[in-house]
Write an enzyme that holds these catalytic residues in place. Structure first.
Site: not given
Lengths: 323, 433
Positions: B69, B311
């Site tokens: 992200h 992640d």
């Protein structure tokens, strides 16, 4: 009062309490129970010490019980109400705790709707120098150690009012009935009762009593009758009304029909059975209304009275040696 | 960050090459962004060559991040593109694949163009993007997939569970001619409910609401049924349970066009760690039971789980300094994954060095449908040099939300990506070796 057997700085959980520690609390609470019957009910033990009540979740009985306990020990009290606090202004829970630390709080009594908050604050206070003792006054579904201890005291005193002690419960059958899954009280009770050697039976619908509770050394029942059979004590738990919306029970009515404690059902127990409830009670849901007002059966008022003595004992023990 | 490119000679370095499946010692000569020679001993080299003693160092393909992200655009206090890129490079990554949950969401070509305009092409890092599969990540309507693919989206993923199977079916059908990877996260939100950790003995003891394993496995079973019919290749992201590994093994044996990844945190931690209520341990899917963790490691070994994803999910101090159950899920990882995985899985012999390295490099690139080069003469230099003994601490990411605070053992010392390279001096004044 003997405090040699106490070196616990915080009381966050009963999971790692030793039998000696349980007995130290019971003996100390018994002394304070005697103090509370005197004309002058106050002792100077915690004079000039500061107890901060940090109740992030609202509470009436626990907060007042801690406040009275602290006052009986001559401590100064700071009360924190989240509605009027800086939490709504973007401050973190650790910031709040640090504010009270900076004011010189010696003890923080913490209630929060989420599990683990007292532990997080205790870790932060230890990082800051370890002068503040943290008392968990209920965190989420996790634990409510002072309630677990006052329940233990309330169970032991009828068996030997002079010398309440853990061992008195060995072999006694104790049924805990209701919403075990969401109960911090049940979890604290399970630790203390397991230490006592009592025979613990849990009863509730499978949605509120997952099988994993067998790991606490308790027997599980999805019907109430075998749990109550020949029981010495019955501990009921509060059922939150929002459980229906979470597909956990069909209705309060059905819950009462299946698991409500009634006079009829108590006939399954020992003749001198006593009933406890941590409060506040949903009359007619967990327990039939007339039953909780029957002094021959209900220990609910004693639980409240004993709560003050037990909390005095905890503050006293945690404060000893650090004057 | 890019350095003037001399000839470089690494002598006596441990070379992990997943393409040739070899783990050997040798010399590597790099020049002009290309591997010039690899041999047990290189005897001749040109003048103007920087020679480095590779003793104790490990050279492998550049690490490839499957999904992470970004804070920018929209959440720059968590992470900017600059800090994210620096963290990726410092962690040994040469490719970074962004999820679309920025603000605005990456669901239109203009978002991809904006990103391309804001990254530094001289860094030794290839930026790639998962464009949103559904508009606004709402799970209601497909994005303009063909246009996004033409605008440079690497593939499509919402990075969130999609519970409308009809939408998933039609999207997979529609995507067939585009030949782009699709990543789906199997999770049934109704079963997950309000859960904040894996349901089981520990969730009961800690008094935290549990997410049952079936929230993942039932959704995974449904997706596998769908893929078996539609036959569009799908990457199954964030696999976290032992039962999922078993379901994937069967599906792969049947020849379904699937690849799968778990995250590095799920290989290192399980529910028992949550006794600390550390909000940095709140991740999604939640950390598994100890048996899940072991099954995931076995899955990496057997290849049922193809790759390890990072992640990377940055959150600010304020966002994470809350009770465990109220913490937003996710933790950073780009600078931590390789050192910690090496230390806890390779040093303990749960995985070989080669097994770990390929799960972080060549296997992710296969999941993304990308080519992988061997460490051999004539190949473009996309490499990471790692010192498993040097200690240091993550410092590039703007966010610090990780349960590992302080020094780590193992640091990346240099990465190469074509003609760009980045080297890292020891952060610690007194290195262990």
């Amino acid at each position: 009062m003997a405090t040699a057997s106490w070196n616990r700085h915080h009381v966050l959980s009963l999971a790692d309490f030793t039998p000696t520690e349980f007995n130290t609390v019971l003996q100390t609470a018994n002394s304070f129970r005697e103090v509370l019957t005197r004309r002058t009910k106050k002792v100077p033990t915690l004079q000039a010490r500061v107890v901060a009540n940090l109740f992030f979740e609202s509470s009436t009985r626990t907060r007042n019980s801690f406040e009275l306990a602290a006052k009986r020990l001559s401590a100064d009290i700071l009360n924190f109400a989240p509605g009027t606090s800086a939490l709504s202004k973007g401050e973190t829970i650790l910031d709040t705790a640090k504010t009270f630390w900076a004011m010189g709080a010696d003890f923080m009594v913490i209630r929060h709707r989420e599990a683990g908050v007292p532990q997080a604050i205790a870790a932060e206070m230890d990082r800051l120098g370890g002068q503040v003792g943290i008392l968990n006054a209920g965190d989420g579904w996790h634990e409510h150690p002072s309630q677990g201890l006052l329940d233990l005291f309330t169970l032991c005193t009828p068996l030997d009012p002079e010398q309440p002690r853990l061992e008195l419960l060995a072999g006694k059958k104790i049924a805990i009935v209701g919403d075990i899954l969401h109960s911090r009280v049940a979890r604290s009770n399970l630790w203390s009762l397991r230490a006592s050697g009592a025979e613990v039976h849990l009863a509730g619908p499978p949605t509120l009593l997952p099988l994993e509770f067998a790991n606490y050394g308790a027997k599980l029942h999805w019907q109430i009758e075998p749990a109550l059979a020949e029981a010495d004590f019955v501990m009921t738990l509060r059922l939150q009304k929002e459980r229906m919306g979470q597909h956990l029970i069909p209705s309060l009515r059905e819950y009462h029909l299946q698991f409500g404690i009634t006079r009829d059902r108590l006939r399954l127990c020992k003749p001198d059975v006593k009933v406890l409830h941590p409060g506040p009670v949903n009359r007619g849901v967990e327990i039939s209304s007339d039953l909780m007002d029957d002094p021959a059966l209900s220990l609910i008022p004693q639980q409240v009275t004993n709560g003050v003595a037990v909390r005095m004992a905890l503050l006293y023990l945690m404060g000893s040696g650090r004057v | 960050m890019s350095e003037p490119w001399p000839n470089q000679l690494l002598q006596n370095v441990r070379i992990l090459d997943p393409v040739s499946q070899t783990d050997r010692f040798g010399d590597v000569w790099l020049s002009e962004g290309t591997i010039q020679a690899v041999a047990a001993q290189i005897m001749d080299w040109p003048e103007q060559t920087q020679i480095r003693d590779g003793q104790g160092l490990i050279l492998g393909p550049g690490l490839i991040d499957l999904y992470s992200h970004s804070g920018q655009p929209g959440y720059e206090s968590r992470e900017t593109l600059a800090s994210l890129g620096q963290a990726a490079i410092a962690g040994g990554f040469t490719r970074l694949t962004l999820l679309p949950d920025t603000l605005p969401v990456l669901d239109q070509p203009s978002g991809l163009e904006w990103l391309q305009a804001h990254i530094d092409p001289n860094w030794p890092l290839r930026w790639q993007t998962w464009a949103a599969l559904t508009q606004g990540l709402k799970g209601e309507q497909m994005t303009e997939l063909a246009e996004l693919a033409a605008a440079g989206a690497l593939g499509f993923s919402d990075g969130q569970p999609l519970n409308n199977l009809a939408l998933v079916r039609r999207s997979l059908e529609y995507l067939k001619p585009l030949n782009c990877p699709v990543a789906l996260w199997a999770c049934d939100r109704t079963l997950a409910g309000e859960g904040v950790m894996r349901e089981g003995i520990d969730s009961l003891r800690f008094g935290l609401p549990g997410t049952p394993a079936i929230a993942e496995t039932s959704a995974l079973a449904a997706l596998l049924e769908l893929i078996a019919v539609v036959q569009t290749p799908v990457h199954l992201m964030r696999v976290s349970t032992a039962r999922s590994v078993a379901l994937l093994a069967v599906a792969k044996a049947e020849g379904l066009p699937i690849t799968a990844s778990t995250t590095w945190m799920h290989l290192l931690l399980d529910t028992t760690a949550i006794a600390s209520y550390n909000p940095h341990l709140r991740v999604e899917p939640p950390l598994g039971q100890p048996s899940d963790r072991l099954a995931l490691i076995d899955g990496i070994k057997s290849g049922v789980i193809d790759a390890i994803a990072i992640d990377h999910t940055p959150y600010t101090y304020e966002e994470k300094t809350v009770p465990f159950a109220e913490a937003p899920p996710g933790a950073i990882g780009l600078e931590l994954a390789l050192p910690l995985l090496w230390q806890h899985l390779v040093e303990t012999q749960a995985l070989t060095g080669l097994e770990l390295w390929q799960a972080l490099s060549t296997r992710p690139s296969q999941c993304l449908g990308q080519a992988t080069a061997a460490i051999a003469a004539g190949q473009v230099a996309e490499l990471t040099l790692f010192d498993p003994q040097r200690s240091g601490s993550p410092s590039k990411s703007l966010s610090k939300n990780t349960p590992w605070q302080g020094d780590l053992t193992g640091q990346v010392v240099q990465t190469w990506c074509g003609r760009s390279s980045a080297g890292f001096q020891s952060a610690s004044k007194d290195p262990k070796r």
